[in-house]
Design a protein around this motif. Structure first.
Motif: not given
Lengths: 114, 115
Positions: A31-55
């Motif tokens: 459906y989609n692909l998501q990129w996250f960033r995680q700093d040490p000992g912290k949660g995940l921060t969403s960076l970008l989400l690409i839907q399957s129809s997008q390049r």
């Protein structure tokens, strides 16, 4: 079974360099692909989400691309800064799976040296 | 901005104790998730919920249960904590996103140590 791989596991670059992080997945039915960033000992921060129809998707110095047919995504970081140092994770939501079916890679640990 | 909060950043419990991890989101999201993250194993889904009182098992539900009595709150329960449940626990939420646009937003995590 969907598997997500990120290579390399760790990367060290000098400040100012442009860099590319890689993510590959075995099943192109997503459906989609998501990129996250995680700093040490912290949660995940969403960076970008690409839907399957997008390049690609862009946010500031970040650009993520998606090639479903080859099962690949890249995260391009322009003019890297020490503050970009973190672990970067990609995750895919498998098509046909339930809403919870987000499969994660193990991440690339990025270190940007001043 | 979506905000997902978790009740504790660090928690230390003893083997056999009942442990509650709380998660609250403020964006009226239908979906909520609990993951655990361990070195070398990455993130693994424990349970998720797509509506109040609804839940589905993830990849590793054994030893855990969940509760969702209100839309904004999702609790993870360790009925009898064991040392192999020492881990980083991450909560996330997303909209229903039937079109595939359901970006997941994560809380800051709870580092649980079971002695």
């Amino acid at each position: 079974k969907q598997e997500v791989t990120q290579i390399p596991a760790a990367l060290s670059v000098p400040e100012g360099e442009n860099l590319v992080l890689n993510c590959s997945f075995t099943d192109s039915a997503i459906y989609n692909l998501q990129w996250f960033r995680q700093d040490p000992g912290k949660g995940l921060t969403s960076l970008l989400l690409i839907q399957s129809s997008q390049r690609e998707q862009t946010s500031g110095r970040l650009n993520a691309s998606l090639d479903k047919s080859s099962g690949r995504s890249t995260l391009y970081i322009a003019a890297s800064q020490p503050g970009d140092s973190a672990t970067y994770l990609c995750a895919v939501r498998r098509y046909g799976g339930s809403q919870g079916n987000l499969i994660f890679g193990k991440g690339t640990k990025l270190s940007v040296k001043p | 901005d979506v905000k997902v909060t978790q009740s504790s950043r660090y928690l230390v419990k003893r083997t056999g104790e009942k442990v509650f991890l709380e998660c609250v989101q403020d964006m009226d999201h239908e979906n909520m998730f609990w993951y655990r993250q361990d070195p070398g194993l990455g993130l693994r889904l424990i349970y998720f919920s797509y509506d109040v009182k609804m839940k589905e098992k993830g990849d590793i539900p054994e030893g855990y249960s969940v509760s969702r009595e209100k839309k904004e709150r999702f609790s993870l329960i360790l009925e009898s904590a064991s040392t192999n449940q020492t881990s980083m626990y991450l909560c996330a939420s997303s909209s229903l996103g039937l079109a595939g646009d359901n970006e997941q937003f994560f809380g800051p995590g709870t580092r649980l140590t079971v002695l």
